[in-house]
Design a protein around this motif. Structure first.
Motif, PDB file in Angstrom:
ATOM      1  N   ALA A 186       0.834  -1.202   0.000  1.00  0.00           N
ATOM      2  CA  ALA A 186       0.000   0.000   0.000  1.00  0.00           C
ATOM      3  C   ALA A 186       0.869   1.254   0.000  1.00  0.00           C
ATOM      4  N   ALA A 187       1.938   1.235   0.780  1.00  0.00           N
ATOM      5  CA  ALA A 187       2.858   2.369   0.796  1.00  0.00           C
ATOM      6  C   ALA A 187       3.483   2.584  -0.573  1.00  0.00           C
ATOM      7  N   TYR A 188       3.849   1.494  -1.222  1.00  0.00           N
ATOM      8  CA  TYR A 188       4.410   1.599  -2.578  1.00  0.00           C
ATOM      9  C   TYR A 188       3.401   2.218  -3.534  1.00  0.00           C
ATOM     10  N   ASP A 191       3.141   5.991  -2.918  1.00  0.00           N
ATOM     11  CA  ASP A 191       4.368   6.631  -3.390  1.00  0.00           C
ATOM     12  C   ASP A 191       4.411   6.654  -4.919  1.00  0.00           C
ATOM     13  N   LEU A 192       3.994   5.569  -5.536  1.00  0.00           N
ATOM     14  CA  LEU A 192       3.967   5.495  -6.997  1.00  0.00           C
ATOM     15  C   LEU A 192       3.051   6.577  -7.572  1.00  0.00           C
ATOM     16  N   GLY A 193       1.863   6.714  -6.994  1.00  0.00           N
ATOM     17  CA  GLY A 193       0.937   7.728  -7.477  1.00  0.00           C
ATOM     18  C   GLY A 193       1.517   9.119  -7.403  1.00  0.00           C
ATOM     19  N   ARG A 194       2.204   9.408  -6.310  1.00  0.00           N
ATOM     20  CA  ARG A 194       2.811  10.725  -6.154  1.00  0.00           C
ATOM     21  C   ARG A 194       3.914  10.937  -7.198  1.00  0.00           C
ATOM     22  N   ARG A 195       4.737   9.916  -7.402  1.00  0.00           N
ATOM     23  CA  ARG A 195       5.813  10.042  -8.388  1.00  0.00           C
ATOM     24  C   ARG A 195       5.254  10.242  -9.793  1.00  0.00           C
ATOM     25  N   ALA A 282       0.682   3.317   8.598  1.00  0.00           N
ATOM     26  CA  ALA A 282       2.079   3.345   8.164  1.00  0.00           C
ATOM     27  C   ALA A 282       2.203   3.564   6.659  1.00  0.00           C
ATOM     28  N   ALA A 283       1.235   3.061   5.891  1.00  0.00           N
ATOM     29  CA  ALA A 283       1.298   3.207   4.433  1.00  0.00           C
ATOM     30  C   ALA A 283       1.241   4.660   3.999  1.00  0.00           C
ATOM     31  N   ARG A 293      10.416   2.160  -1.175  1.00  0.00           N
ATOM     32  CA  ARG A 293      10.950   2.430  -2.512  1.00  0.00           C
ATOM     33  C   ARG A 293      12.387   1.917  -2.620  1.00  0.00           C
ATOM     34  N   ARG A 294      13.203   2.191  -1.594  1.00  0.00           N
ATOM     35  CA  ARG A 294      14.588   1.710  -1.612  1.00  0.00           C
ATOM     36  C   ARG A 294      14.640   0.190  -1.559  1.00  0.00           C
ATOM     37  N   PHE A 295      13.789  -0.398  -0.733  1.00  0.00           N
ATOM     38  CA  PHE A 295      13.730  -1.858  -0.593  1.00  0.00           C
ATOM     39  C   PHE A 295      13.406  -2.512  -1.932  1.00  0.00           C
TER      40      PHE A 295
END
Length: 302
Positions: A186-188, A191-195, A282-283, A293-295
């Motif tokens: 979910a966090a990914y 983050d993807l949407g924002r990028r 947390a997401a 993202r780094r992971f």
């Protein structure tokens, strides 16, 4: 928060639209594929067992309609398989309207993928992330989006998972690892949407959860006690796969879906509304999103 009534029977005509659905041969994924085909869409079913999916063609491709099913082999836990799947779609000239990252797994013991990644994370996070990055260039339709089929568990905890423990067998537990993988996924997606938005892309990233779905994955517990508890919960609040699929179908097809939202049914089975909410827990933490993202980057070499 927004609640609204919506049934699959209200799905508008999807003629001319193309959807990739992973894990489409059973459960929620099968119901999503069925609905989109019935509405005249083209569905590219990414499945581990093409023969199983192909055997379903007679019941999936409605007579007298324009829906078309394309069956392709892909194992979302295998980076090489993902790359081959994406490359074939590009060679075939597909222009996609939506990618539905539906395939998921929960395992009862510590296992690793062909790439040496813990299998739950490989299937629920790393594979979908790799597939997404590969298929974004093909999402060139007028109203494109990426739909992550997630878990409501990610909305219910503020504690960020320890990603450094993912490869440690001593840190593995079926429920804990599954929950951590879903929070990270979910966090990914956020983050993807924002990028994508920062890059000026029209592609939206949306999260859909099916509620507690009455599918095989819901009862794959790691011991007798946990299995009994899971069975009791499933019998009392689980929805049929066709009902659980509604949030995913709406997210993949509706012109009204917004960037970065979390869509799903009420946990009470008798309630039929869908709920659109902001991502929480947390997401929603930018610091944790950066760690995810780094992971992902470390485990998915170019």
């Amino acid at each position: 928060m927004q609640d609204f009534e919506w049934q699959t029977s209200e799905l508008s005509d999807q003629s001319g639209r193309t959807f990739v659905v992973t894990g489409a041969s059973s459960g929620v994924g099968l119901e999503v594929a069925k609905a989109l085909l019935t509405a005249n869409g083209t569905v590219i079913a990414g499945v581990r067992n093409p023969a199983k999916m192909t055997s379903l063609v007679p019941q999936l491709e409605p007579s007298g309609r324009e829906g078309r099913l394309v069956v392709r082999a892909v194992d979302v836990a295998d980076l090489r398989s993902i790359d081959a799947f994406a490359a074939q779609l590009e060679r075939d000239g597909f222009h996609l309207d939506a990618l539905v990252n539906n395939a998921g797994v929960t395992t009862s013991r510590f296992e690793t993928s062909p790439d040496g990644i813990e299998l739950t994370f490989a299937t629920n996070l790393i594979g979908p992330a790799r597939l997404t990055e590969k298929l974004v260039p093909l999402l060139t339709a007028a109203d494109p989006r990426i739909v992550l089929v997630a878990s409501n568990l990610s909305q219910r905890t503020t504690k960020a998972p320890d990603l450094t423990a993912v490869g440690d067998p001593s840190s593995f537990s079926q429920f804990g690892t599954y929950r951590a993988s879903k929070i990270a996924a979910a966090a990914y997606a956020v983050d993807l949407g924002r990028r994508l938005a920062e890059e000026g892309s029209r592609v939206r990233s949306v999260i859909a959860h099916p509620g507690v779905a009455a599918t095989g994955m819901a009862t794959q517990a790691d011991n007798a006690v946990t299995k009994a508890i899971a069975g009791l919960i499933t019998s009392r609040i689980a929805r049929a796969a066709s009902d659980s699929a509604r949030s995913v179908i709406w997210s993949a097809s509706s012109p009204d879906v917004e960037q970065g939202v979390f869509v799903g049914p009420d946990l009470k089975r008798r309630k039929t509304v869908l709920r659109v909410a902001q991502v929480r827990g947390a997401a929603a933490d930018p610091a944790f999103q950066a760690r995810v993202r780094r992971f992902v980057h470390e485990l998915t070499p170019p």
